[in-house]
Motif scaffolding. Structure first.
Motif: not given
Length: 131
Positions: A88-94, A128-131, A47-53, A71-74
């Motif tokens: 790129t990363l889509d939501e499923k990949e993220y 870094k991915l969720i907040y 849920a946090g990741a969805k908001k961060k995305f 700063g999130i992923l290299d």
């Protein structure tokens, strides 16, 4: 790789460590823990990741590129998480990256991450991915 830098300001020696951790892990945990049980489970992390995305995707194109993930992923992590090789990363990949980082941050494998686990290096990577 961690490293330390020193800075002298007004005669005071300051040590600056990198990478920078989320300053207030307790506040992050509280924000990500709607059931207030003191831990986050995978659903709460997602849920946090969805908001961060959404926050990382100001152009609303449904994908995150290297610039948006700075700063999130290299670059290597993006490439590893990009099975369709479109750069790129889509939501499923993220979300798959979030699940892997969650597993890494949960060494006792109890399905939840407490403040101590969230404060660990693996927990900070997840944050870094969720907040």
């Amino acid at each position: 790789m961690k490293f330390a830098r020193t800075l002298i300001v007004g005669g005071v020696l300051l040590a600056l460590a990198a990478p920078v951790a989320i300053a207030d892990t307790a506040a992050a945990l509280k924000a990500l823990d709607p059931d207030n049980d003191g831990t986050i489970d995978l659903a709460e992390a997602q849920a946090g990741a969805k908001k961060k995305f959404a926050a990382l995707n100001p152009d609303n194109d449904g994908t995150l590129d290297a610039k948006e993930l700075t700063g999130i992923l290299d670059e290597a992590a993006i490439k590893a998480a990009d099975p369709d090789n479109d750069g790129t990363l889509d939501e499923k990949e993220y979300d798959a990256v979030v699940a892997a980082k969650f597993k890494a941050a949960n060494p006792d494998d109890d399905g939840t991450i407490d403040e101590k686990e969230l404060s660990s290096p693996a927990g900070q990577e997840l944050l870094k991915l969720i907040y």
